[in-house]
Design an enzyme around this catalytic site. Structure first.
Site, PDB file in Angstrom:
ATOM      1  N   THR A 224       0.853  -1.190   0.000  1.00  0.00           N
ATOM      2  CA  THR A 224       0.000   0.000   0.000  1.00  0.00           C
ATOM      3  C   THR A 224       0.887   1.237   0.000  1.00  0.00           C
ATOM      4  O   THR A 224       2.020   1.208   0.484  1.00  0.00           O
ATOM      5  CB  THR A 224      -0.920   0.040   1.232  1.00  0.00           C
TER       6      THR A 224
ATOM      7  N   SER B  16       4.970  -2.642   8.339  1.00  0.00           N
ATOM      8  CA  SER B  16       4.826  -2.046   7.011  1.00  0.00           C
ATOM      9  C   SER B  16       3.629  -1.101   7.029  1.00  0.00           C
ATOM     10  O   SER B  16       2.799  -1.139   7.954  1.00  0.00           O
ATOM     11  CB  SER B  16       4.647  -3.125   5.949  1.00  0.00           C
ATOM     12  N   HIS B  17       3.527  -0.276   6.005  1.00  0.00           N
ATOM     13  CA  HIS B  17       2.466   0.747   5.963  1.00  0.00           C
ATOM     14  C   HIS B  17       1.075   0.132   6.118  1.00  0.00           C
ATOM     15  O   HIS B  17       0.272   0.566   6.947  1.00  0.00           O
ATOM     16  CB  HIS B  17       2.580   1.528   4.643  1.00  0.00           C
ATOM     17  N   ALA B  18       0.797  -0.907   5.350  1.00  0.00           N
ATOM     18  CA  ALA B  18      -0.530  -1.535   5.402  1.00  0.00           C
ATOM     19  C   ALA B  18      -0.835  -2.047   6.807  1.00  0.00           C
ATOM     20  O   ALA B  18      -1.955  -1.870   7.319  1.00  0.00           O
ATOM     21  CB  ALA B  18      -0.601  -2.680   4.398  1.00  0.00           C
TER      22      ALA B  18
END
Lengths: 129, 357
Positions: free
Chosen positions: A64, A87-89
């Site tokens: 993402t 992580s971003h997601a």
């Protein structure tokens, strides 16, 4: 297998607090944000915003990007090809309370727009319905 | 110092490794940051050294310098980047690098109340300040729907921050503080999004409606920890049902009404999407120059405190000129801890070597 209970809808997203009998998962990955959701797959392969992304869709991406923010704010769950627990997601999913499976390696190859899936963010599994 | 190097290096190493193993380095952009710092070859450390020297000569204390960094995690990140720049350089500026690192360590010691390298928490507020916030913040009662809306507003603000500063300098404008124990299993988490209108970096930011957003979240029965970068949050418990009270403060004005929160979430999210589009029209040289601006902008107020121009120096531009820097960091993952701290391929080895000299 957990006992099946009546699905409970939370907020606008189609998030169900139950587990039903299903086939083997089509995808497995890292369980990044718990809970379960069902919805239609939307595979996002670029960083552009897609106006037709609907509330309750399942956002599927290689990773993402922040440019997907409007879609992420509508999605019932995220599934990504790569990613770790921060992580971003994964971070966004935990913050906004939607299930998330990261690091599936092949979500964007196996899943297609319009497929109905069940995402188990607690186990890190995705089922085709 | 208990070994041949200062003790902070071990904490720094543990913190950085803990944070990076959970991330996705193959996706970091818009440039390969290792190659960016290799190209800089201590030209930015030279600027930092000039600033530290000027501040010392002027008698400016680290206590005063602390106030020039809006985000403690952002400062931790740029400290790490300075270490990285030295490590990837030709190592001819060791003396200058040590002066800078020692001064930065002084700043960190004064910035945090405990857990300086954020092994588990990100605490800068004193107990007295937290008590005052409990009584002065304009709290509203939460429910799961509002909890999700507030979280989505945070996601929008975070996305705008990423759009403005991208992957390496994003911590400059977003921070998560906590956990603050309020007693009776209640926990306060504060999300802060400063510098959301950086007009010195982006002309487009002139029209933005907001500069600073604070979101106060009072939970009951949750577990919280974070990493090197405070926004890398890890929770135990259901955040939607555990939120008891919240407050949204934008530029000093409270916006607790659910409709106002939704409107702000959409407005800021759209700003993030539009801001992101700007990169599509930028050339590689534009992106490289923007990277140099990000490098320096993170220290803008610090340089101004030292009566220096915050912009990149001629030497920095010259170091970058003509260098072919890849778009993304190509790295599948991080090495195991023992390898990370002992291999000459990584920054901890360089740091120890620097201090052993």
């Amino acid at each position: 297998m957990e006992s099946t209970t009546k699905p409970r809808r939370i907020a606008e997203a189609s998030i169900f607090m139950h587990t039903s009998d299903m086939n083997e998962p089509i995808l497995t990955g890292l369980a990044a944000s718990g809970g379960m959701a069902e919805g239609l797959v939307r595979v996002i392969l670029d960083t552009h915003h897609h106006e037709d992304f609907k509330e309750g869709d399942i956002l599927v991406a290689k990773v993402t990007e922040p440019s997907m923010v409007m879609m992420m704010n509508k999605a019932a769950a995220f599934v990504t090809d790569i990613g770790g627990i921060t992580s971003h997601a994964a971070i966004v999913a935990r913050e906004i309370g939607v299930p998330c499976v990261v690091g599936t390696k092949s979500a964007t190859q196996l899943l297609r727009d319009g497929m109905k899936v069940h995402v188990d963010g607690t186990k890190g599994e995705v089922y085709l319905l | 110092m208990t070994k041949e190097y200062p003790a902070w290096i071990d904490d720094c190493a543990r913190s950085i490794h803990q944070a990076f193993v959970g991330m996705t380095p193959a996706d970091w952009g818009p440039l390969h940051f290792f190659e960016c710092y290799r190209a800089l070859n201590s030209t930015f450390i030279a600027k930092l050294y000039d600033a530290v020297t000027a501040l010392k000569e002027a008698g400016v204390t680290p206590e005063e310098a602390v106030k020039r960094f809006a985000s403690p995690s952002g400062f931790r990140a740029v400290f790490y980047f300075a270490i990285l720049e030295y490590g990837l350089s030709d190592h001819t500026h060791g003396k200058e690098a040590r002066e800078v690192f020692d001064y930065f360590n002084e700043i960190l010691q004064r910035m945090f109340k405990r857990d300086i390298w954020a092994i588990k928490s990100n605490i800068i507020h004193t107990d007295e300040v937290i008590k005052k916030l409990e009584s002065t913040v304009q709290w509203a009662n939460a429910n799961p729907d509002i909890a999700r809306s507030v979280a989505r507003l945070g996601n929008s603000a975070s996305a705008l921050s990423y759009s403005l500063y991208r992957d390496y300098y994003v911590a400059e404008s977003q921070e998560v503080y906590g956990p603050y124990d309020l007693g009776d299993d209640a926990t306060l988490i504060i999300k802060h999004y400063p510098k959301l209108r950086p007009t010195a970096l982006w002309q487009s930011a002139e029209s933005f409606e907001q500069t600073d957003i604070k979101i106060y979240l009072m939970y009951r029965n949750i577990g919280f920890k974070c990493e090197f970068i405070g926004m890398h949050t890890l929770y135990e418990g259901d955040l939607m049902t555990s939120l008891e009270k919240y407050a949204v403060e934008i530029d000093g004005v409270y916006h607790n009404d659910p409709q106002a929160i939704k409107q702000k979430m959409e407005y800021i999210g759209e700003l993030a999407v539009e801001q992101w589009k700007q990169y599509e029209s930028m050339s590689k040289e534009d992106i490289k120059n923007k990277f140099l601006e990000w490098v320096c902008h993170a220290y803008k107020e610090f340089f101004e405190l030292a009566s220096m121009d915050w912009h990149p120096t001629y030497q920095m531009y010259a170091a970058f000129k003509g260098k072919d820097i890849p778009d993304r960091l190509i790295l599948d993952g991080w090495p195991p801890y023992e390898e990370y701290v002992n291999s000459p391929d990584w920054e901890v080895y360089w740091l120890r070597e620097l201090y052993a000299e």
